[in-house]
Design a protein around this motif. Structure first.
Motif, mmCIF file in Angstrom:
data_model
loop_
_atom_site.group_PDB
_atom_site.id
_atom_site.type_symbol
_atom_site.label_atom_id
_atom_site.label_comp_id
_atom_site.label_asym_id
_atom_site.label_seq_id
_atom_site.Cartn_x
_atom_site.Cartn_y
_atom_site.Cartn_z
ATOM 1 N N GLY A 11 -1.866 -1.246 4.244
ATOM 2 C CA GLY A 11 -1.126 -0.168 4.890
ATOM 3 C C GLY A 11 -0.263 -0.727 5.997
ATOM 4 N N PHE A 12 0.607 0.093 6.518
ATOM 5 C CA PHE A 12 1.458 -0.345 7.622
ATOM 6 C C PHE A 12 1.983 0.875 8.363
ATOM 7 N N VAL A 13 2.367 0.648 9.611
ATOM 8 C CA VAL A 13 2.885 1.728 10.450
ATOM 9 C C VAL A 13 4.377 1.510 10.686
ATOM 10 N N ILE A 14 5.172 2.566 10.474
ATOM 11 C CA ILE A 14 6.581 2.562 10.847
ATOM 12 C C ILE A 14 6.771 3.729 11.812
ATOM 13 N N ASP A 15 7.261 3.436 13.010
ATOM 14 C CA ASP A 15 7.357 4.455 14.070
ATOM 15 C C ASP A 15 5.969 5.056 14.301
ATOM 16 N N ASP A 63 -9.166 8.441 10.352
ATOM 17 C CA ASP A 63 -9.665 9.742 10.825
ATOM 18 C C ASP A 63 -9.222 10.046 12.258
ATOM 19 N N GLN A 64 -8.774 9.016 12.978
ATOM 20 C CA GLN A 64 -8.330 9.215 14.366
ATOM 21 C C GLN A 64 -6.812 9.427 14.461
ATOM 22 N N ILE A 65 -6.176 9.548 13.291
ATOM 23 C CA ILE A 65 -4.717 9.722 13.246
ATOM 24 C C ILE A 65 -4.412 11.139 12.745
ATOM 25 N N ASN A 66 -3.402 11.744 13.302
ATOM 26 C CA ASN A 66 -2.960 13.059 12.836
ATOM 27 C C ASN A 66 -2.686 12.982 11.325
ATOM 28 N N PRO A 67 -3.402 13.789 10.499
ATOM 29 C CA PRO A 67 -3.269 13.694 9.034
ATOM 30 C C PRO A 67 -1.836 13.877 8.537
ATOM 31 N N SER A 68 -1.023 14.631 9.285
ATOM 32 C CA SER A 68 0.353 14.845 8.841
ATOM 33 C C SER A 68 1.194 13.580 9.008
ATOM 34 N N LYS A 69 0.621 12.588 9.696
ATOM 35 C CA LYS A 69 1.330 11.323 9.928
ATOM 36 C C LYS A 69 0.841 10.213 8.987
ATOM 37 N N ILE A 70 0.042 10.601 7.993
ATOM 38 C CA ILE A 70 -0.425 9.608 7.003
ATOM 39 C C ILE A 70 0.188 9.964 5.650
ATOM 40 N N VAL A 71 0.867 9.000 5.037
ATOM 41 C CA VAL A 71 1.484 9.276 3.741
ATOM 42 C C VAL A 71 0.994 8.265 2.706
ATOM 43 N N ARG A 72 0.970 8.731 1.454
ATOM 44 C CA ARG A 72 0.628 7.829 0.351
ATOM 45 C C ARG A 72 1.713 7.953 -0.711
ATOM 46 N N PRO A 73 2.416 6.864 -1.008
ATOM 47 C CA PRO A 73 3.504 6.942 -1.985
ATOM 48 C C PRO A 73 2.970 7.277 -3.368
ATOM 49 N N PRO A 74 3.830 7.840 -4.252
ATOM 50 C CA PRO A 74 3.412 8.078 -5.632
ATOM 51 C C PRO A 74 3.072 6.761 -6.343
ATOM 52 N N GLU A 75 2.336 6.902 -7.441
ATOM 53 C CA GLU A 75 1.748 5.751 -8.119
ATOM 54 C C GLU A 75 2.733 4.649 -8.521
ATOM 55 N N GLU A 76 3.940 5.044 -8.937
ATOM 56 C CA GLU A 76 4.881 4.036 -9.443
ATOM 57 C C GLU A 76 5.520 3.217 -8.316
ATOM 58 N N VAL A 77 5.264 3.631 -7.085
ATOM 59 C CA VAL A 77 5.819 2.940 -5.915
ATOM 60 C C VAL A 77 4.865 1.828 -5.483
ATOM 61 N N HIS A 78 5.318 0.598 -5.568
ATOM 62 C CA HIS A 78 4.506 -0.529 -5.101
ATOM 63 C C HIS A 78 5.108 -1.047 -3.803
ATOM 64 N N ILE A 79 4.291 -1.123 -2.775
ATOM 65 C CA ILE A 79 4.790 -1.674 -1.509
ATOM 66 C C ILE A 79 3.603 -2.175 -0.697
ATOM 67 N N PHE A 91 1.728 6.324 9.309
ATOM 68 C CA PHE A 91 0.902 5.334 8.612
ATOM 69 C C PHE A 91 1.146 5.474 7.112
ATOM 70 N N VAL A 92 1.638 4.405 6.493
ATOM 71 C CA VAL A 92 1.885 4.423 5.044
ATOM 72 C C VAL A 92 0.749 3.676 4.355
ATOM 73 N N MET A 100 -7.406 10.927 19.631
ATOM 74 C CA MET A 100 -6.420 10.646 18.569
ATOM 75 C C MET A 100 -5.617 9.397 18.906
ATOM 76 N N LEU A 101 -5.286 8.658 17.863
ATOM 77 C CA LEU A 101 -4.425 7.485 18.050
ATOM 78 C C LEU A 101 -2.970 7.917 17.921
ATOM 79 N N GLN A 102 -2.164 7.620 18.941
ATOM 80 C CA GLN A 102 -0.726 7.915 18.867
ATOM 81 C C GLN A 102 -0.015 6.670 18.344
ATOM 82 N N LEU A 103 0.193 6.645 17.040
ATOM 83 C CA LEU A 103 0.805 5.464 16.428
ATOM 84 C C LEU A 103 2.205 5.216 16.974
ATOM 85 N N ASN A 104 2.550 3.940 17.115
ATOM 86 C CA ASN A 104 3.919 3.598 17.509
ATOM 87 C C ASN A 104 4.180 2.121 17.216
ATOM 88 N N VAL A 105 4.946 1.855 16.173
ATOM 89 C CA VAL A 105 5.368 0.477 15.888
ATOM 90 C C VAL A 105 6.829 0.524 15.457
#
Length: 304
Positions: free
Chosen positions: A89-93, A117-133, A96-97, A1-6
């Protein structure tokens, strides 16, 4: 697993997704251009060719190898531009967004699915459609998150307006303990010299307390003043309109004292060396023709 940290833009890099220029597809038509700079080169017949861009990205990759950075590359999609991984996409702490990018670029996320697939799924988020970033608008500075946006009521008319205020709000709610500060950017569909496509086109921190800035990229002078007050004027390298057009603020830090920069950025590179940085110069001028540079083609996953 990848332990994200940024947590910032400059700590020692350990793992990154670097884009790819392989099988990049034909030169787009004028109608297909995503930004005014690409359009300019399409019309002039100077749009970059795949062979040159592959060589430039390989030079970048070699620098990463020398610094022992783990590099992931997107899986190849035929006839498709996959250079600018920062947008998707981008990583905060340790989160993964996934970005809601322009709809016809969604396949780029599929091409890095093997990484996700190498990241804990609970640490991956996808904003709702109206959110552009997009990642180019999101800049981390420890307790701060700086976000480029466009507040004009004509937001939807600008293909160059990539992050909306809903995007800013979304990040504020996701990271309530951070100081989230948005910056209203100057946009142009027609003149690349007056278009800050993302925040990293007019500002980026380097080292521990310095930064590169383009004053006229901000619609509100108070936003520029905010950064001057935070960093101190003597710590900011001010770039000119032409240097902004050539993407001088879009360098990339491998460490607090190591910056990868384009070899033609003479004035900037000299300043960086005077400040004690090691500057890894590489050719990237062809890729720059698509209004993106070194930061745009990276997606950092782990920094110390």
């Amino acid at each position: 697993m990848l332990q994200l940290n940024v947590k910032n833009e400059t700590s020692r890099l350990r793992a990154v997704v670097l884009g790819s220029a392989l099988n990049n597809g034909p030169t787009p038509t004028k109608e297909e251009a995503y930004d005014p700079k690409s359009l300019e080169h399409i019309i002039a017949g100077t749009y970059p060719i795949e062979k040159d861009m592959v060589q430039e990205m390989e030079a970048f990759n070699k620098v990463f190898q020398r610094y022992d950075v783990k590099v992931f590359r997107p899986e190849m999609i035929e006839n498709y531009n996959q250079i600018f991984t920062r947008d998707i996409g981008f990583v905060i702490d340790d989160v993964f967004v996934k970005a809601n990018i322009l709809p016809d670029r969604n396949r780029e996320l599929d091409a890095i699915q093997y990484v996700l697939d190498q990241i804990n799924p609970s640490k991956i988020v996808r904003p709702p459609e109206e959110v552009h970033i997009e990642g180019g608008d999101v800049m981390l500075w420890n307790d701060y998150i700086f976000i480029g946006t466009y507040k004009g009521s004509d937001y939807k008319d600008y293909i160059t307006a990539r992050t909306n205020m809903q995007g800013v709000q979304y990040i504020k709610e996701l990271f309530p303990n951070k100081i989230v500060k948005e910056f209203d950017l100057v946009k142009s569909k027609l003149e690349a010299r007056d278009n800050a496509l993302h925040l990293d086109c007019c500002f980026q921190p380097v080292g521990k307390d310095k930064g590169i800035i383009y004053k006229s990229g901000f619609r509100e002078e108070s936003d520029y003043v905010y950064l001057v007050n935070l960093f101190g004027k003597e710590n900011l390298f001010h770039i000119t309109r032409d240097e902004m057009y050539n993407m001088n603020s879009n360098v990339f830090s491998i460490d607090t004292n190591v910056v990868v920069s384009e070899k033609n950025f003479t004035r900037l590179n000299n300043w960086l060396r005077e400040q004690g940085f090691t500057v890894e110069e590489i050719p990237y001028a062809e890729i720059a023709k698509q209004e993106g540079l070194l930061r745009c083609s990276t997606l950092p996953l782990i920094r110390d």
